[in-house]
Design a protein around this motif. Sequence first.
Motif, short mmCIF file in Angstrom:
data_model
loop_
_atom_site.label_atom_id
_atom_site.label_comp_id
_atom_site.label_asym_id
_atom_site.label_seq_id
_atom_site.Cartn_x
_atom_site.Cartn_y
_atom_site.Cartn_z
N UNK A 130 0.49 -1.01 0.00
CA UNK A 130 -0.46 -0.02 0.20
C UNK A 130 0.33 1.29 -0.27
N UNK A 131 0.94 2.33 -0.58
CA UNK A 131 0.57 3.18 0.20
C UNK A 131 0.38 3.99 0.65
N UNK B 288 7.21 3.22 11.23
CA UNK B 288 6.44 2.34 11.86
C UNK B 288 5.39 2.09 10.58
N UNK B 289 4.87 2.55 9.85
CA UNK B 289 4.37 2.05 8.36
C UNK B 289 5.10 1.18 7.50
N UNK B 290 5.75 2.45 6.98
CA UNK B 290 7.32 1.41 6.02
C UNK B 290 7.49 -0.14 6.87
N UNK B 291 7.81 -0.17 8.39
CA UNK B 291 8.17 -1.31 8.46
C UNK B 291 6.38 -2.37 7.79
N UNK B 292 5.33 -2.04 7.80
CA UNK B 292 4.41 -2.78 7.47
C UNK B 292 4.18 -2.96 6.20
N UNK B 293 4.23 -2.14 5.41
CA UNK B 293 4.03 -1.57 3.90
C UNK B 293 4.67 -2.61 3.10
N UNK B 294 5.94 -2.51 3.88
CA UNK B 294 7.32 -3.56 3.06
C UNK B 294 7.91 -2.95 1.41
N UNK B 295 8.66 -3.60 1.24
CA UNK B 295 8.98 -2.91 0.08
C UNK B 295 8.56 -2.81 -0.87
N UNK B 296 7.35 -3.31 -0.97
CA UNK B 296 7.03 -3.46 -2.28
C UNK B 296 5.47 -1.32 -1.77
N UNK C 128 14.03 2.42 2.19
CA UNK C 128 14.08 2.96 0.92
C UNK C 128 13.22 3.01 0.72
N UNK C 129 12.44 2.86 1.28
CA UNK C 129 10.54 3.23 0.49
C UNK C 129 9.49 3.82 1.30
N UNK C 130 10.45 5.67 1.36
CA UNK C 130 10.06 6.87 2.24
C UNK C 130 10.77 7.83 1.57
N UNK C 131 9.38 8.95 1.84
CA UNK C 131 9.85 9.96 1.28
C UNK C 131 9.18 11.18 2.66
N UNK C 132 9.94 12.11 1.88
CA UNK C 132 9.41 13.62 3.17
C UNK C 132 9.38 14.78 2.05
#
Length: 256
Positions: free
Chosen positions: A74-75, A89-97, A123-127
Amino acid sequence: MDGKEIKEFVKGRYSKIATKEESYCSCCSGVDLTIEQAKAAGYALEDIKSIPEEAVFGLGCGNPTALADLKEGETVLDLGSGGGIDVFLAANKVGESGKVIGVDMTEEMVETARKNAEEGKYENVEFKLGEIENLPIEGGSIDVIISNCVINLTPDKFAAYKEAFRVLKSGGRILVSDLVTEGNIPEEIKRSFDAWSNCIAGAMEKQDYLDTIKDAGFKDIQIVEQHFFTEPNMDERLVGKITSVQIKAVKMRCMS
């Protein structure tokens, strides 16, 4: 005071928190007490230890990632992402995809969060620097929106929720932790810049807050958790009148 003055004061306060010129609560400075404050807001110690230490400021009134039912791929968008605690915390849940985007109006917070992401090798986050009433996000691009005690900081909550509605995909959902009031609070407090930056003066009456979410277009609005909010040295006139709520709502799918 007007909306612009409030926003500039709040921005200045959180800039100082980001650079550690001051803490959110004078009685909770230091790493251990900051962690205790985060635990009091609903974060498990296991979660706190799983993310960069510098992302934890002891801010917030709930843990939206715990109730958002995030799924791999999910995004996710975090409104008012601060140092990045909920993004990570959310990044750990939605994973690399999946992907998690944090938006904050305070440049120093965005810089801190980006540094935390680099150090944590996310690698899966952006601010992004931006305001929640005018999000730098493409419409219909987000699966889930989370936010932790931030929407009460804006004088224009309807605009914030309309923007949330705009950027969500059809069928997307929000899980927002925020403060609301139950009963009138003194006008003196409502006119206090400090009370605004402490998430108190901008808190709406609970039913008005729920109606604002509805007016923005959301459906199936539910309070999934709530409890009276207290903090050290709280003005006795506010005791029993401030409630921490966690609200879930949906942008219904368009019928073809």
